[in-house]
Write a protein that holds these residues in place. Sequence first.
Motif, PDB file in Angstrom:
ATOM      1  N   GLN A  14      43.244   4.417 -58.707  1.00 52.96           N
ATOM      2  CA  GLN A  14      42.288   5.174 -59.735  1.00 52.96           C
ATOM      3  C   GLN A  14      41.927   6.754 -59.114  1.00 52.96           C
ATOM      4  N   HIS A  15      41.573   7.478 -59.648  1.00 58.45           N
ATOM      5  CA  HIS A  15      40.875   8.290 -58.552  1.00 58.45           C
ATOM      6  C   HIS A  15      39.641   8.252 -58.149  1.00 58.45           C
ATOM      7  N   HIS A  16      39.028   6.829 -59.290  1.00 60.02           N
ATOM      8  CA  HIS A  16      37.978   6.893 -58.636  1.00 60.02           C
ATOM      9  C   HIS A  16      37.171   5.662 -59.841  1.00 60.02           C
ATOM     10  N   VAL A  17      36.507   4.430 -58.744  1.00 58.51           N
ATOM     11  CA  VAL A  17      35.562   3.753 -59.817  1.00 58.51           C
ATOM     12  C   VAL A  17      34.088   3.940 -59.874  1.00 58.51           C
ATOM     13  N   VAL A  18      34.139   3.785 -61.387  1.00 60.12           N
ATOM     14  CA  VAL A  18      32.947   3.900 -61.872  1.00 60.12           C
ATOM     15  C   VAL A  18      32.251   3.069 -62.442  1.00 60.12           C
ATOM     16  N   ASN A  19      30.626   2.466 -61.943  1.00 59.41           N
ATOM     17  CA  ASN A  19      30.341   1.396 -62.683  1.00 59.41           C
ATOM     18  C   ASN A  19      29.794   1.785 -64.339  1.00 59.41           C
ATOM     19  N   HIS A  20      30.207   0.933 -64.998  1.00 58.17           N
ATOM     20  CA  HIS A  20      30.343   1.675 -66.174  1.00 58.17           C
ATOM     21  C   HIS A  20      29.132   0.666 -66.637  1.00 58.17           C
ATOM     22  N   LEU A  21      27.807   0.204 -65.879  1.00 59.58           N
ATOM     23  CA  LEU A  21      26.328  -0.116 -66.111  1.00 59.58           C
ATOM     24  C   LEU A  21      25.529   1.036 -66.004  1.00 59.58           C
ATOM     25  N   ASN A  22      26.329   1.475 -65.027  1.00 57.63           N
ATOM     26  CA  ASN A  22      24.998   3.140 -65.006  1.00 57.63           C
ATOM     27  C   ASN A  22      25.925   4.667 -64.573  1.00 57.63           C
ATOM     28  N   GLN A  23      27.508   3.996 -65.352  1.00 54.91           N
ATOM     29  CA  GLN A  23      27.776   5.373 -64.976  1.00 54.91           C
ATOM     30  C   GLN A  23      28.003   6.184 -63.746  1.00 54.91           C
ATOM     31  N   ALA A  41      46.120   3.753 -68.643  1.00 56.94           N
ATOM     32  CA  ALA A  41      45.896   4.673 -67.840  1.00 56.94           C
ATOM     33  C   ALA A  41      43.942   3.807 -66.398  1.00 56.94           C
ATOM     34  N   GLY A  42      44.825   2.370 -67.400  1.00 58.03           N
ATOM     35  CA  GLY A  42      43.504   1.793 -66.362  1.00 58.03           C
ATOM     36  C   GLY A  42      42.800   0.117 -67.741  1.00 58.03           C
ATOM     37  N   CYS A  43      41.631   0.754 -67.365  1.00 62.40           N
ATOM     38  CA  CYS A  43      40.915  -0.543 -68.087  1.00 62.40           C
ATOM     39  C   CYS A  43      39.145  -0.362 -67.839  1.00 62.40           C
ATOM     40  N   GLY A  44      38.542   0.666 -69.557  1.00 63.68           N
ATOM     41  CA  GLY A  44      37.235   1.398 -69.422  1.00 63.68           C
ATOM     42  C   GLY A  44      36.701   2.460 -69.303  1.00 63.68           C
ATOM     43  N   VAL A  45      36.186   2.991 -70.015  1.00 63.25           N
ATOM     44  CA  VAL A  45      36.076   4.443 -70.163  1.00 63.25           C
ATOM     45  C   VAL A  45      35.709   5.209 -69.470  1.00 63.25           C
ATOM     46  N   TYR A  46      35.630   5.128 -68.402  1.00 60.95           N
ATOM     47  CA  TYR A  46      34.701   6.056 -67.059  1.00 60.95           C
ATOM     48  C   TYR A  46      36.121   6.365 -66.683  1.00 60.95           C
ATOM     49  N   ASP A  47      36.612   5.535 -66.301  1.00 63.19           N
ATOM     50  CA  ASP A  47      37.619   5.408 -64.877  1.00 63.19           C
ATOM     51  C   ASP A  47      38.879   4.771 -65.572  1.00 63.19           C
ATOM     52  N   GLY A  48      39.185   4.583 -67.227  1.00 65.02           N
ATOM     53  CA  GLY A  48      40.373   3.605 -67.066  1.00 65.02           C
ATOM     54  C   GLY A  48      40.668   4.599 -68.507  1.00 65.02           C
TER      55      GLY A  48
END
Length: 219
Positions: free
Chosen positions: A46-55, A10-17
């Motif tokens: 994607q529904h949206h993109v999340v900065n994984h540094l600051n969520q 579902a993408g790449c990264g816990v907060y948006d994938g």
Amino acid sequence: MTKRVAVILAGCGVYDGAEIYETTLTLLRLDQLGIEYHCFAPDIEQHHVVNHLNQEVVEGETRNVLQESARLARGDISPLAELASENFDAVIVPGGFGVAKSLSDFASAGANMQVLEALKEALTGFRQEAKPIGLMCIAAVLVPRLFEDGIAVTVGNDPAVSGAISSMGGLHRSAGVEEIVVDFEHRVVTTPAYMLATRISEAATGIFKLVDRINEMME
């Protein structure tokens, strides 16, 4: 004949994938067991993109789920629309918020959620053919919307998510981070993974058990 498992991302990264550790541990265990696998993801934004540094949500930025998932699959991935259940012996869906934001709208709609039609079409084939289906972390919440009522799953012990599963007709079983819940009748296996895990080793134990059980069920 070599067993083959489809892995849906579902993408790449816990907060948006897709959750990266959950995905990697799944692919590692499949490889250790000598099981062939191939990754799939929907070719959608994607529904949206999340900065994984600051969520925080990154306003004005868009990313494609298939392209982002390709990062995890080292480019060896296909659009979800091309997944045919007859070509595989089982399917596994790692977690991550992309499941609740792009594969479904659970993050915003809760128990009123809808599942991406392409995902429903793909997984319905595995269910109809009685092939094992593994889901981890938040992905377990998809089961009541994908299949019939009364299928036992776990997200650990989160009261809000387990309540939503129950209200949608699912059957939630509390479980520890290193445990799995197996619905033998419906051939569905789930584990809490990062719904509970605080270390990658904790997630690994439950994920390895899930993959091992899927392997046994493919015999």
